[in-house]
Structure formats: structure tokens, C-alpha cells
Design an enzyme around this catalytic site. Structure first.
Site, PDB file in Angstrom:
ATOM      1  N   LYS A 152      -5.636  10.279   1.154  1.00  0.00           N
ATOM      2  CA  LYS A 152      -5.614   8.838   1.629  1.00  0.00           C
ATOM      3  C   LYS A 152      -6.841   8.168   1.082  1.00  0.00           C
ATOM      4  O   LYS A 152      -7.969   8.785   1.279  1.00  0.00           O
ATOM      5  CB  LYS A 152      -5.588   9.097   2.957  1.00  0.00           C
ATOM      6  CG  LYS A 152      -5.272   7.728   4.017  1.00  0.00           C
ATOM      7  CD  LYS A 152      -5.371   8.138   5.333  1.00  0.00           C
ATOM      8  CE  LYS A 152      -5.994   6.809   6.261  1.00  0.00           C
ATOM      9  NZ  LYS A 152      -6.120   7.239   7.564  1.00  0.00           N
TER      10      LYS A 152
ATOM     11  N   GLU B 238       0.855  -1.240   0.059  1.00  0.00           N
ATOM     12  CA  GLU B 238      -0.001  -0.140   0.144  1.00  0.00           C
ATOM     13  C   GLU B 238       0.685   1.285   0.037  1.00  0.00           C
ATOM     14  O   GLU B 238       1.823   1.457   0.610  1.00  0.00           O
ATOM     15  CB  GLU B 238      -1.156  -0.085   1.228  1.00  0.00           C
ATOM     16  CG  GLU B 238      -0.126  -0.130   2.420  1.00  0.00           C
ATOM     17  CD  GLU B 238      -1.120   0.602   3.617  1.00  0.00           C
ATOM     18  OE1 GLU B 238      -1.362   1.624   3.473  1.00  0.00           O
ATOM     19  OE2 GLU B 238      -1.093  -0.297   4.706  1.00  0.00           O
TER      20      GLU B 238
ATOM     21  N   SER C  65     -12.613   1.721  10.315  1.00  0.00           N
ATOM     22  CA  SER C  65     -11.931   1.616   9.164  1.00  0.00           C
ATOM     23  C   SER C  65     -12.736   0.807   8.120  1.00  0.00           C
ATOM     24  O   SER C  65     -13.218  -0.128   8.278  1.00  0.00           O
ATOM     25  CB  SER C  65     -10.370   1.017   9.456  1.00  0.00           C
ATOM     26  OG  SER C  65      -9.657   0.846   7.956  1.00  0.00           O
TER      27      SER C  65
ATOM     28  N   LYS D  49      -3.081  -1.764  14.863  1.00  0.00           N
ATOM     29  CA  LYS D  49      -2.300  -0.889  15.411  1.00  0.00           C
ATOM     30  C   LYS D  49      -2.882  -0.733  17.044  1.00  0.00           C
ATOM     31  O   LYS D  49      -4.007  -0.553  17.036  1.00  0.00           O
ATOM     32  CB  LYS D  49      -2.104   0.574  14.941  1.00  0.00           C
ATOM     33  CG  LYS D  49      -1.362   0.655  13.899  1.00  0.00           C
ATOM     34  CD  LYS D  49      -1.475   1.663  12.880  1.00  0.00           C
ATOM     35  CE  LYS D  49      -2.811   1.457  12.029  1.00  0.00           C
ATOM     36  NZ  LYS D  49      -3.118   2.291  11.127  1.00  0.00           N
TER      37      LYS D  49
ATOM     38  N   ASP E 158     -15.997   5.392  14.536  1.00  0.00           N
ATOM     39  CA  ASP E 158     -14.875   5.497  13.634  1.00  0.00           C
ATOM     40  C   ASP E 158     -14.376   3.984  13.387  1.00  0.00           C
ATOM     41  O   ASP E 158     -13.510   3.415  14.252  1.00  0.00           O
ATOM     42  CB  ASP E 158     -13.657   6.339  13.857  1.00  0.00           C
ATOM     43  CG  ASP E 158     -12.964   6.836  12.820  1.00  0.00           C
ATOM     44  OD1 ASP E 158     -12.900   5.984  11.882  1.00  0.00           O
ATOM     45  OD2 ASP E 158     -12.023   7.666  12.924  1.00  0.00           O
TER      46      ASP E 158
HETATM   47  N1  PSU Z   1      -0.367   0.704   9.167  1.00  0.00           N
HETATM   48  C1  PSU Z   1       0.690   1.279   9.356  1.00  0.00           C
HETATM   49  N2  PSU Z   1       0.701   2.532   9.024  1.00  0.00           N
HETATM   50  C2  PSU Z   1      -0.419   3.397   8.412  1.00  0.00           C
HETATM   51  C3  PSU Z   1      -1.552   2.254   8.111  1.00  0.00           C
HETATM   52  C4  PSU Z   1      -1.559   1.289   8.480  1.00  0.00           C
HETATM   53  O1  PSU Z   1       1.494   0.979   9.835  1.00  0.00           O
HETATM   54  O2  PSU Z   1      -0.535   4.371   8.150  1.00  0.00           O
HETATM   55  C5  PSU Z   1      -2.823   2.919   7.283  1.00  0.00           C
HETATM   56  C6  PSU Z   1      -3.132   1.880   6.220  1.00  0.00           C
HETATM   57  O3  PSU Z   1      -3.247   2.414   5.063  1.00  0.00           O
HETATM   58  C7  PSU Z   1      -4.701   1.535   6.869  1.00  0.00           C
HETATM   59  C8  PSU Z   1      -5.055   2.864   7.299  1.00  0.00           C
HETATM   60  O4  PSU Z   1      -5.460   0.992   5.620  1.00  0.00           O
HETATM   61  O5  PSU Z   1      -4.091   3.491   7.924  1.00  0.00           O
HETATM   62  C9  PSU Z   1      -6.339   2.854   8.081  1.00  0.00           C
HETATM   63  O6  PSU Z   1      -6.807   4.280   8.172  1.00  0.00           O
HETATM   64  P1  PSU Z   1      -8.523   4.469   8.644  1.00  0.00           P
HETATM   65  O7  PSU Z   1      -8.245   4.203   9.924  1.00  0.00           O
HETATM   66  O8  PSU Z   1      -8.717   5.987   8.166  1.00  0.00           O
HETATM   67  O9  PSU Z   1      -9.071   3.650   7.722  1.00  0.00           O
HETATM   68 MN    MN Z   2     -11.981   6.203   9.653  1.00  0.00          MN
END
Ligand code: PSU
Ligand code: MN
Length: 290
Positions: A76, A15, A130, A149, A128
Site C-alpha cells: 500500500k 486509486e 493518514s 470512514k 496515527d
Molecule cells: N476507502 C475505502 N477503502 C480503502 C481506503 C479508502 O473505501 O481501503 C484506503 C484509501 O486508499 C486511503 C487509505 O487512502 O485507505 C488510508 O490508509 P492510511 O490510513 O494507512 O493512510
Molecule cells: Mn496510518
């Protein structure tokens, strides 16, 4: 969907959000090279995924990555705003969700990242969640990650994966890892110790269900945090980013963590991403020789 695909045998999707938003820009080019090398050493081929001038691309060139890193605010992209970005011929960095969609369109079965997105702790009082979780129910790609995470609500994320019926398997672990932290008290659906067996399962399961599989690979031991160590770092980072919400929440908290830990969380993030790339490469290579 028509994608520009420069995919060769035993491809591993990667990604661009991790590179453009997850680590400081200064660290991104070197991380991209280390991830590429890890995949090649595993006998597979890296396929960086992103949107370049509105073209969904699987297998970006080094020049294309440079272009995305040079842009000031590359958006993003998840599955919600991917289409508009294509329509408007803009650049975009793909998250796990959008990367899965493009990888699946290019026929790539294996994808390596650091950690997937999940259920946020609710900064403020808003829900929230993902788009990564829904994407796992829609696209037949195996995502190799170190769980979610630990800045998220890890237990609720594990529960959401269960609700969505996403197969979650552990590579040499019985527990769902939390990124910087190797172990939690949350289970995986099955543990695999043998890589060839894991590759055979992943390939068969993707074909059987036509949806995603999450392969959990804990952070390398030498770089892991204990839960107590991490809790201290996170409490400080959350205090510093109380205003961030929506798509900005994850990058803001990650940046604050990197800053406040004197770079230690960044090193951990880099090392686990490289380790996941290596494992994904071995799985892709094993699938190619099935
Ligand atoms: N893992 C990491 N760093 C990141 C992400 C994941 O170590 O920046 C990113 C990935 O692209 C994941 C996104 O899909 O964060 C999730 O963001 P959101 O909660 O806005 O969906
Ligand atoms: Mn989100």
C-alpha cells in the site's frame, strides 16, 4: 515526475488501494468494472492509478490491474513509500495520497474514491494520521469521497482538515458524511446543490490555490447505516482486530466489518464508491466543457 499517462479528456483518477486492500480480492474486478462504467456513463473517462513494475501509471489497463490483484502482498503506497517502490521497480497499490500525487503529475483534476484516510481513533495509544490529509494540502486534485470512514475519529479528522486549510464542500449536504453513515453533526465549508456550479468552483479553486479540495458526497440512502447500527458493527470489528496497527489497521478493520456484518458494509462500500465515481465523472465532464 515522469508518469506513464494514458489519460484522455475529462479523466477521473481512481486509486488501486481501494481495489487491492479495501474490498475482498474476489469483489475487486467487478467493482473496478462498475466504477469504470459509472464514469463512462457520466461522459468522462476512468484513469486507474497504480505502480506497475516500478512504473507510476495513470490510466492502467485491465491486464495491469489483474497483475496487481494476482500479486500476494502488493504494498500500500502513500507519498512516503512511493519513491522507494519506483526505485526498486516493484508493484504498488496507491492510496488517496499517492494517487493524488500521480494524478496531479498527469494533469488530472478529479479523483473518485470511497472515503479518505484521516485521524485514527488510536488503536493502542499511538497517534496515527493518514498521509491523505497532508496530500490534500499539496496536490491540486479534487477528491470526491463520502467523507472519512466511520472507523476513524471523524470529528478529529474534520478538525485536522480545518487546521490544514483544506476546502471541504458538500454535494447536496450541509454535514460532513461518515462513509457508511450519511450525516454527522460536523459542518462542511459550503454546500453545493447545482453540479455545474460545483464543477466551476472546483476548477477555479484548484487553479487558485494549487492544492486539493475535498468534495463530500453522502452514501446513497438505500445503503446507508444509521449511526447506532454502525456503532454496533464497529465495536465488534474493533474487538476482533485489536492487534492491527500502522498501514495494516484500515484493511484489517474493514475486513472484520465486512465479515461481521454479513457483507452489508461491503455492499455499502461498493455502492458509495460507484456513486462517487458517477458524481466525479459528471464534474470532470462539466469541467471539460467549461
Ligand atoms: N476507502 C475505502 N477503502 C480503502 C481506503 C479508502 O473505501 O481501503 C484506503 C484509501 O486508499 C486511503 C487509505 O487512502 O485507505 C488510508 O490508509 P492510511 O490510513 O494507512 O493512510
Ligand atoms: Mn496510518
Amino acid at each position: 515526475m515522469k508518469v506513464t499517462s494514458r489519460v484522455t479528456a475529462a479523466a477521473v483518477a481512481l486509486e488501486t488501494t481501494l481495489l487491492c486492500h479495501g474490498v475482498p480480492k474476489a469483489n475487486a474486478p467487478a467493482l473496478a468494472v462498475r466504477i469504470d462504467d459509472a464514469i463512462k456513463q457520466s461522459g468522462a473517462s476512468p484513469a486507474l492509478v497504480g505502480v506497475v513494475r516500478g512504473v507510476p501509471t495513470v490510466g492502467m489497463t485491465a491486464d495491469e490491474l489483474r497483475l496487481l490483484l494476482e500479486v500476494d502482498h502488493v504494498p500500500k503506497l502513500n507519498t512516503a513509500n512511493l519513491g522507494v517502490t519506483l526505485h526498486r521497480r516493484s508493484h504498488g497499490a496507491t492510496t488517496v495520497a499517492a494517487t493524488m500525487e500521480l494524478a496531479a503529475a498527469a494533469g488530472v483534476e478529479v479523483f473518485a474514491t470511497g472515503g479518505i484516510g484521516g485521524v485514527h481513533k488510536g488503536y493502542g495509544d499511538r497517534l496515527d494520521i493518514s498521509a491523505d490529509l497532508a496530500a490534500l494540502t499539496r496536490f491540486p486534485v479534487a477528491v470526491v469521497a463520502s467523507g472519512v470512514k466511520s472507523i476513524l475519529d471523524v470529528a478529529s479528522t474534520r478538525e485536522a482538515l480545518e487546521t490544514l486549510g483544506v476546502p471541504v464542500v458538500g454535494y447536496r449536504t450541509d454535514s460532513f458524511p461518515a462513509f457508511y453513515v450519511r450525516e454527522t453533526d460536523l459542518p462542511v465549508d459550503a454546500r453545493f446543490d447545482d453540479e455545474a456550479d460545483l464543477a466551476a468552483f472546483v476548477h477555479a479553486e484548484l487553479a487558485r490555490i494549487g492544492r486539493g479540495v475535498l468534495v463530500c458526497n453522502p452514501c446513497p440512502e438505500a445503503h446507508a447505516f444509521t449511526q447506532a447500527e454502525f456503532d454496533v458493527a464497529l465495536a465488534e470489528a474493533e474487538r476482533a482486530t485489536a492487534g492491527a496497527s500502522g498501514r495494516d489497521a484500515t484493511p484489517a478493520v474493514l475486513a472484520a466489518l465486512h465479515e461481521r456484518s454479513g457483507g452489508r458494509t461491503l455492499t455499502t462500500n461498493i455502492e458509495l464508491a460507484v456513486s462517487n465515481a458517477a458524481l466525479a465523472g459528471r464534474i470532470a465532464a462539466a469541467i471539460a466543457s467549461l
